[in-house]
Structure formats: structure tokens, C-alpha cells
Design a protein around this motif. Sequence first.
Motif, PDB file in Angstrom:
ATOM      1  N   GLN A 258       0.561  -1.085  -0.466  1.00 47.83           N
ATOM      2  CA  GLN A 258       0.319  -0.581   0.760  1.00 47.83           C
ATOM      3  C   GLN A 258       0.714   0.863  -0.289  1.00 47.83           C
ATOM      4  OE1 GLN A 258      -3.755   0.263  -0.174  1.00 47.83           O
ATOM      5  NE2 GLN A 258      -3.173  -1.659  -1.133  1.00 47.83           N
ATOM      6  N   ARG A 259       1.646   1.688  -0.190  1.00 43.05           N
ATOM      7  CA  ARG A 259       2.740   2.313  -1.092  1.00 43.05           C
ATOM      8  C   ARG A 259       3.940   1.791  -1.641  1.00 43.05           C
ATOM      9  NH1 ARG A 259       8.958   1.314   1.010  1.00 43.05           N
ATOM     10  NH2 ARG A 259       8.671  -0.179   2.780  1.00 43.05           N
ATOM     11  N   GLN A 260       4.669   3.591  -2.191  1.00 41.40           N
ATOM     12  CA  GLN A 260       5.759   3.024  -3.508  1.00 41.40           C
ATOM     13  C   GLN A 260       6.275   1.708  -3.644  1.00 41.40           C
ATOM     14  OE1 GLN A 260       5.633   7.231  -2.507  1.00 41.40           O
ATOM     15  NE2 GLN A 260       7.819   6.876  -2.065  1.00 41.40           N
ATOM     16  N   ALA A 261       6.848   1.077  -4.257  1.00 42.32           N
ATOM     17  CA  ALA A 261       8.138   0.107  -3.986  1.00 42.32           C
ATOM     18  C   ALA A 261       9.395   0.257  -3.705  1.00 42.32           C
ATOM     19  CB  ALA A 261       7.892  -1.300  -4.765  1.00 42.32           C
ATOM     20  N   LEU A 262      10.222   0.980  -3.579  1.00 42.32           N
ATOM     21  CA  LEU A 262      11.213   2.054  -3.013  1.00 42.32           C
ATOM     22  C   LEU A 262      11.906   2.192  -1.713  1.00 42.32           C
ATOM     23  CD1 LEU A 262      12.898   3.339  -4.616  1.00 42.32           C
ATOM     24  CD2 LEU A 262      12.203   5.618  -4.321  1.00 42.32           C
ATOM     25  N   HIS A 263      13.119   1.266  -1.556  1.00 45.01           N
ATOM     26  CA  HIS A 263      14.109   1.567  -0.129  1.00 45.01           C
ATOM     27  C   HIS A 263      15.152   1.652  -0.896  1.00 45.01           C
ATOM     28  CE1 HIS A 263      14.678  -0.520   3.325  1.00 45.01           C
ATOM     29  NE2 HIS A 263      16.106  -1.068   2.656  1.00 45.01           N
ATOM     30  N   CYS A 264      15.885   2.347   0.121  1.00 45.47           N
ATOM     31  CA  CYS A 264      16.986   3.177  -0.835  1.00 45.47           C
ATOM     32  C   CYS A 264      17.884   2.014   0.813  1.00 45.47           C
ATOM     33  CB  CYS A 264      17.310   4.607   0.757  1.00 45.47           C
ATOM     34  SG  CYS A 264      19.410   4.686   0.184  1.00 45.47           S
ATOM     35  N   HIS A 265      19.069   1.068   0.004  1.00 41.45           N
ATOM     36  CA  HIS A 265      19.303  -0.095   0.513  1.00 41.45           C
ATOM     37  C   HIS A 265      20.420   0.752   1.284  1.00 41.45           C
ATOM     38  CE1 HIS A 265      20.539  -3.950   0.257  1.00 41.45           C
ATOM     39  NE2 HIS A 265      22.171  -3.765  -0.229  1.00 41.45           N
ATOM     40  N   LYS A 266      21.205   1.233   0.336  1.00 41.77           N
ATOM     41  CA  LYS A 266      23.048   1.358   0.273  1.00 41.77           C
ATOM     42  C   LYS A 266      22.794   2.547   0.379  1.00 41.77           C
ATOM     43  CE  LYS A 266      25.683  -0.396  -1.677  1.00 41.77           C
ATOM     44  NZ  LYS A 266      27.106  -1.088  -2.214  1.00 41.77           N
ATOM     45  N   ILE A 267      23.717   3.387   1.627  1.00 49.05           N
ATOM     46  CA  ILE A 267      24.709   4.861   1.757  1.00 49.05           C
ATOM     47  C   ILE A 267      25.962   4.380   1.620  1.00 49.05           C
ATOM     48  CG2 ILE A 267      25.276   6.508   2.646  1.00 49.05           C
ATOM     49  CD1 ILE A 267      21.913   6.897   2.672  1.00 49.05           C
ATOM     50  N   VAL A 268      27.492   4.939   0.785  1.00 46.02           N
ATOM     51  CA  VAL A 268      28.513   4.717   0.987  1.00 46.02           C
ATOM     52  C   VAL A 268      28.944   6.310   1.384  1.00 46.02           C
ATOM     53  CG1 VAL A 268      30.775   4.047   0.621  1.00 46.02           C
ATOM     54  CG2 VAL A 268      28.823   2.813   0.146  1.00 46.02           C
ATOM     55  N   PHE A 269      29.397   6.834   2.586  1.00 52.22           N
ATOM     56  CA  PHE A 269      29.607   8.222   2.640  1.00 52.22           C
ATOM     57  C   PHE A 269      31.499   8.004   3.196  1.00 52.22           C
ATOM     58  CE2 PHE A 269      28.094   7.363   6.497  1.00 52.22           C
ATOM     59  CZ  PHE A 269      28.764   8.212   7.140  1.00 52.22           C
ATOM     60  N   PHE A 270      32.821   9.111   3.044  1.00 54.21           N
ATOM     61  CA  PHE A 270      33.669   9.204   2.980  1.00 54.21           C
ATOM     62  C   PHE A 270      33.567   9.916   4.485  1.00 54.21           C
ATOM     63  CE2 PHE A 270      37.275  11.407   3.991  1.00 54.21           C
ATOM     64  CZ  PHE A 270      38.323  10.330   3.834  1.00 54.21           C
ATOM     65  N   HIS A 271      34.097   9.501   5.933  1.00 53.56           N
ATOM     66  CA  HIS A 271      34.428   9.624   7.358  1.00 53.56           C
ATOM     67  C   HIS A 271      35.300  10.570   7.151  1.00 53.56           C
ATOM     68  CE1 HIS A 271      33.812  10.140  11.451  1.00 53.56           C
ATOM     69  NE2 HIS A 271      32.741   8.884  11.624  1.00 53.56           N
ATOM     70  N   PRO A 272      35.124  11.664   7.457  1.00 56.40           N
ATOM     71  CA  PRO A 272      37.131  12.727   7.148  1.00 56.40           C
ATOM     72  C   PRO A 272      36.982  13.049   8.475  1.00 56.40           C
ATOM     73  CG  PRO A 272      34.383  13.995   7.448  1.00 56.40           C
ATOM     74  CD  PRO A 272      33.842  12.703   8.018  1.00 56.40           C
ATOM     75  N   PHE A 273      36.409  12.523  10.141  1.00 56.75           N
ATOM     76  CA  PHE A 273      37.524  11.979  11.270  1.00 56.75           C
ATOM     77  C   PHE A 273      37.961  10.897  11.006  1.00 56.75           C
ATOM     78  CE2 PHE A 273      33.757  15.275  11.702  1.00 56.75           C
ATOM     79  CZ  PHE A 273      34.168  16.136  11.951  1.00 56.75           C
ATOM     80  N   LYS A 274      37.643   9.889  10.696  1.00 52.23           N
ATOM     81  CA  LYS A 274      37.900   8.752  10.665  1.00 52.23           C
ATOM     82  C   LYS A 274      39.174   8.445   9.185  1.00 52.23           C
ATOM     83  CE  LYS A 274      35.223   6.416  14.333  1.00 52.23           C
ATOM     84  NZ  LYS A 274      33.829   4.961  14.301  1.00 52.23           N
ATOM     85  N   GLN A 275      38.778   9.128   8.458  1.00 49.89           N
ATOM     86  CA  GLN A 275      39.813   8.846   6.960  1.00 49.89           C
ATOM     87  C   GLN A 275      39.487   7.693   7.057  1.00 49.89           C
ATOM     88  OE1 GLN A 275      42.074  11.653   5.747  1.00 49.89           O
ATOM     89  NE2 GLN A 275      40.398  12.586   6.630  1.00 49.89           N
ATOM     90  N   LYS A 276      38.362   7.259   6.468  1.00 49.06           N
ATOM     91  CA  LYS A 276      37.917   6.130   5.290  1.00 49.06           C
ATOM     92  C   LYS A 276      36.406   6.239   4.692  1.00 49.06           C
ATOM     93  CE  LYS A 276      36.766   3.010   9.298  1.00 49.06           C
ATOM     94  NZ  LYS A 276      36.760   2.480  10.218  1.00 49.06           N
ATOM     95  N   LYS A 277      36.041   5.413   4.052  1.00 52.20           N
ATOM     96  CA  LYS A 277      34.457   4.790   3.748  1.00 52.20           C
ATOM     97  C   LYS A 277      33.855   4.114   4.840  1.00 52.20           C
ATOM     98  CE  LYS A 277      34.764   5.525  -1.343  1.00 52.20           C
ATOM     99  NZ  LYS A 277      34.241   6.091  -2.409  1.00 52.20           N
TER     100      LYS A 277
END
Length: 301
Positions: A258-277
Motif C-alpha cells: 500500500q505504498r511506493q515500492a522504493l527502499h534506500c538500500h545502501k549509503i556509502v560516504f567518506f568519514h572525514p574524521f576517521k579518514q575512511k569510507k
Amino acid sequence: MQINWRYQGKEPIKIKTFLKEKGVSRRLLASIRFHGGELLLNGFPGRKVDQMEFTDQLTLRLPAEKSRQQLQPSYVPLDILYEDRDFLLVNKPARVPSIPSFLYPNDSLINRVWGYYLLRGYQGIIPHIATRLDRDTSGVVLFGKHRYAHALLDQQLQAHQVEKTYLAMLSGKITTAHFLLELPLDRVPGSFIKRRVEVTGKRASTEMWKLAGFPQATLCKVRLHTGRTHQIRVHSAYLGHPLVGDTLYGGELSQQLQRQALHCHKIVFFHPFKQKKIEVVAQLPADLQKYLEENQRGELS
């Protein structure tokens, strides 16, 4: 909130130059100066024009933050996917708006994060939402836990360096395995909500991969290269394959979904304080998983 750096450069550098390289804005520095923060060089008060030498330690103490509006806390539990000092990633359920609005003033995701902060006894921070999802879209949402972290995330978002991957169920059968859509978007005249493909609109780029085909729908992996409102929904509808359940753009509801079939499955970002993705995944929620399984068995109605 306190941020520490150890300078490793061979040549002396002014504090203001070093901070600019670290993405600290003039506005944030002004807030530190006038609203209770501190700038310390080797433990002593420093000035922007002071010079740093090799191995000097610079400390940025951020002032306590206050919400510009009277934000009501909601104590509905959160599904926390990742949390550290600087960032919080939450699995947003469907039918929960990302931010407060006239229709939903007290139980948006931000209200819930605010309630979570209060329950945890966090002091001097407020919710800073970096990525938003439509009310009926589920999945990963990214927050900065302080103003500086949010500013650094915003720089990555503006440069399209935050990778967002969605799972979408498009209506009908799609035979193409992989395709890229470069279709500009604009508002539909007279509508505050609805968008459309329009040659004079803003650039919008969506990449799709077919993952599985079913009798009534096609499951696709979707990656956004721009972040326009309703981008996946409008591009899918323009193809003639609107998202299942997305009645705003021509999709049809079913008893199972009963809603749109859309799901944000994954996010990848650079962690500026840990210096890693950092890579964070939210698995398909129960309603989409059930729809997928029943579609596969041909039991949909």
C-alpha cells in the motif's frame, strides 16, 4: 563537542589556513568565537592568525547547539544502523516523514532522533539531517551529529560523492539489463508536490540495473547521480514503468503493498574524521520482501 588535530606538515601554517583545508567555514568560526566555543593551540587559547608547527595540536570546541524551532521529541524507537561521535544512520520506516511539516509536526524521523538524543542524555547537539526520503520510501537516512559534521557531509553531497543505492520495484516487465537516464526534471505547473520530465528543468541522472523479473513487476537496483525530488519515481514513470504502489505517478496499489515500492538500500560516504569510507546497508523491509516473494509465486491480487 571537541575536535582534535595533530599537524603533520613540514612548513608552518596559519590556523585559519589549516581550518579552511579541514572544511571549517568562516560562519562556524564566528559561532565558535561568539557563542561559547574555543580554539586551542597546544591547550592554550589560539587565534586564527597564529601559526602551527610540526606536531602542534589544534583543538576545536564547538558551542552547544540549539534548535531554531520548538522541536517536539518523539520516543518511538529507532532502528540504528550505525552511530559514532559524528554520524548517525537510521533505517527509516515507510509512512514516516523525514522532517516535521504542517501535516506531521510531531512524529517525523527528526522528532524521533531528537527523542533518542534526549533519552541518551546527549548534550549540546541537535539533529542535522543530511539525506531525506519521501514519507512512503523506506531505508537508510544519514544524520550529522553536530554542525561541523553536517557541513562536511553537505560538501560531499554537493560534489555527488555520497553514494546512494536504492531497490525499486517497477511495474511491468523490463528487458534491458542496464541503462542510464539523463532526463531533466521540473515542477508540474500548479502543483507543489509533483514533478515531471521537462527539457528546461534541472539535470537529473539515474542509473538502473535489472536484478530480477517477475510476472507483474521488475526489481531494479538504482543509483542516483543527482538528488532531485521524486527523481526515481518520475524517471520510472517516464519509462512507462511507474513504481508499484506509486499512485502519484501512475503506479497501482495492491493488497500486499500500500505504498511506493522504493527502499534506500545502501549509503556509502567518506568519514572525514576517521579518514575512511563507511558503508551502511538496510535490508528490505517486511512489506517489500513479502511483495517480492508473493510476486515470484504469482499470488498477487
